[in-house]
Design a protein around this motif. Structure first.
Motif, PDB file in Angstrom:
ATOM      1  N   MET A  95       0.837  -1.197   0.000  1.00  0.00           N
ATOM      2  CA  MET A  95       0.000   0.000   0.000  1.00  0.00           C
ATOM      3  C   MET A  95       0.874   1.250   0.000  1.00  0.00           C
ATOM      4  O   MET A  95       2.084   1.165   0.197  1.00  0.00           O
ATOM      5  CB  MET A  95      -0.907   0.017   1.235  1.00  0.00           C
ATOM      6  N   THR A  96       0.233   2.371  -0.226  1.00  0.00           N
ATOM      7  CA  THR A  96       0.890   3.666  -0.079  1.00  0.00           C
ATOM      8  C   THR A  96       0.329   4.304   1.187  1.00  0.00           C
ATOM      9  O   THR A  96      -0.876   4.519   1.292  1.00  0.00           O
ATOM     10  CB  THR A  96       0.626   4.559  -1.305  1.00  0.00           C
ATOM     11  N   TRP A  97       1.208   4.577   2.149  1.00  0.00           N
ATOM     12  CA  TRP A  97       0.799   5.151   3.432  1.00  0.00           C
ATOM     13  C   TRP A  97       0.870   6.675   3.324  1.00  0.00           C
ATOM     14  O   TRP A  97       1.896   7.234   2.953  1.00  0.00           O
ATOM     15  CB  TRP A  97       1.724   4.661   4.546  1.00  0.00           C
ATOM     16  N   VAL A  98      -0.228   7.337   3.663  1.00  0.00           N
ATOM     17  CA  VAL A  98      -0.336   8.796   3.547  1.00  0.00           C
ATOM     18  C   VAL A  98       0.084   9.449   4.865  1.00  0.00           C
ATOM     19  O   VAL A  98      -0.461   9.142   5.928  1.00  0.00           O
ATOM     20  CB  VAL A  98      -1.774   9.208   3.168  1.00  0.00           C
ATOM     21  N   HIS A  99       1.041  10.390   4.773  1.00  0.00           N
ATOM     22  CA  HIS A  99       1.600  11.052   5.949  1.00  0.00           C
ATOM     23  C   HIS A  99       1.088  12.470   6.167  1.00  0.00           C
ATOM     24  O   HIS A  99       1.081  12.945   7.304  1.00  0.00           O
ATOM     25  CB  HIS A  99       3.131  11.093   5.847  1.00  0.00           C
ATOM     26  N   PRO A 108     -10.673  15.685   3.487  1.00  0.00           N
ATOM     27  CA  PRO A 108     -10.697  14.580   2.529  1.00  0.00           C
ATOM     28  C   PRO A 108      -9.534  13.612   2.704  1.00  0.00           C
ATOM     29  O   PRO A 108      -8.497  13.960   3.256  1.00  0.00           O
ATOM     30  CB  PRO A 108     -10.556  15.298   1.185  1.00  0.00           C
ATOM     31  N   THR A 109      -9.727  12.411   2.203  1.00  0.00           N
ATOM     32  CA  THR A 109      -8.618  11.473   2.082  1.00  0.00           C
ATOM     33  C   THR A 109      -7.782  11.906   0.879  1.00  0.00           C
ATOM     34  O   THR A 109      -8.232  12.720   0.051  1.00  0.00           O
ATOM     35  CB  THR A 109      -9.123  10.047   1.833  1.00  0.00           C
ATOM     36  N   LYS A 110      -6.616  11.345   0.745  1.00  0.00           N
ATOM     37  CA  LYS A 110      -5.770  11.616  -0.418  1.00  0.00           C
ATOM     38  C   LYS A 110      -6.510  11.269  -1.705  1.00  0.00           C
ATOM     39  O   LYS A 110      -6.473  12.029  -2.672  1.00  0.00           O
ATOM     40  CB  LYS A 110      -4.479  10.814  -0.312  1.00  0.00           C
ATOM     41  N   ALA A 111      -7.208  10.144  -1.725  1.00  0.00           N
ATOM     42  CA  ALA A 111      -7.918   9.701  -2.933  1.00  0.00           C
ATOM     43  C   ALA A 111      -8.993  10.700  -3.347  1.00  0.00           C
ATOM     44  O   ALA A 111      -9.129  11.031  -4.537  1.00  0.00           O
ATOM     45  CB  ALA A 111      -8.525   8.321  -2.719  1.00  0.00           C
ATOM     46  N   VAL A 112      -9.762  11.204  -2.389  1.00  0.00           N
ATOM     47  CA  VAL A 112     -10.806  12.192  -2.691  1.00  0.00           C
ATOM     48  C   VAL A 112     -10.166  13.470  -3.231  1.00  0.00           C
ATOM     49  O   VAL A 112     -10.627  14.048  -4.219  1.00  0.00           O
ATOM     50  CB  VAL A 112     -11.681  12.475  -1.444  1.00  0.00           C
ATOM     51  N   LEU A 113      -9.091  13.905  -2.592  1.00  0.00           N
ATOM     52  CA  LEU A 113      -8.408  15.121  -3.032  1.00  0.00           C
ATOM     53  C   LEU A 113      -7.846  14.950  -4.444  1.00  0.00           C
ATOM     54  O   LEU A 113      -8.026  15.823  -5.299  1.00  0.00           O
ATOM     55  CB  LEU A 113      -7.302  15.487  -2.045  1.00  0.00           C
TER      56      LEU A 113
END
Length: 160
Positions: free
Chosen positions: A60-64, A131-136
């Motif tokens: 996965m890609t972990w969002v920081h 938002p999450t990264k995906a939504v953004l």
């Protein structure tokens, strides 16, 4: 002039100092950018780790860190910037620890890469309510004028 993202804390592909990680003070690195194209309405910063959990077998890609609607006249963020010290109008998204703000490197195994990605947008985004990264990323689609990245690396010291 090209959009360029740099840090006084680490060089491109260099080691991120411990103070910016879970092993230190967990404060965000100083970031500076230049080369903002004409007509930009806002900037977006996303910091993530595509090597989670293990660089030899990433899953996965972990969002920081997720920031958006950074004003285009801002040229960087100070080390350890807090929510109260963000540039006026800057909004935050959710990281993978399920909170806003910076969460530093804390890899369970191996040397991970941390991508600090800056996007220059031709629009101001609506308030996306954390938002999450995906939504953004979905909302930014079609509005990106320029982008750049700065990659830092970190590996925790073994306790043995």
């Amino acid at each position: 002039m090209a959009l360029i993202l740099t840090s006084t804390s680490f060089t491109h592909h260099g080691t991120i100092p411990t103070r910016h990680t879970c092993d230190g003070k967990n404060v965000s690195p100083a970031l500076t950018w230049t080369g903002i194209p004409e007509g930009i309405k806002s900037l977006v910063l996303i910091v993530d780790d595509p090597d989670a959990p293990d660089p030899d077998a990433p899953k996965m890609t972990w969002v920081h860190w997720v920031l958006y609607n950074i004003p285009p006249d801002v040229s960087g963020l100070a080390e350890g910037v807090t929510e109260k010290k963000l540039p006026p109008g800057t909004l935050q998204g959710m990281n993978d620890w399920q909170h806003t703000g910076y969460g530093g490197p804390c890899p369970p195994i191996g040397r991970h890469r941390y991508f600090h990605k800056l996007y220059a947008l031709g629009t101001m985004l609506p308030d996306l309510q954390i938002p999450t990264k995906a939504v953004l990323e979905n909302t930014m689609r079609g509005h990106i004028i320029a982008n750049t990245e700065l990659i830092g690396c970190y590996q925790r010291q073994s306790s043995g």
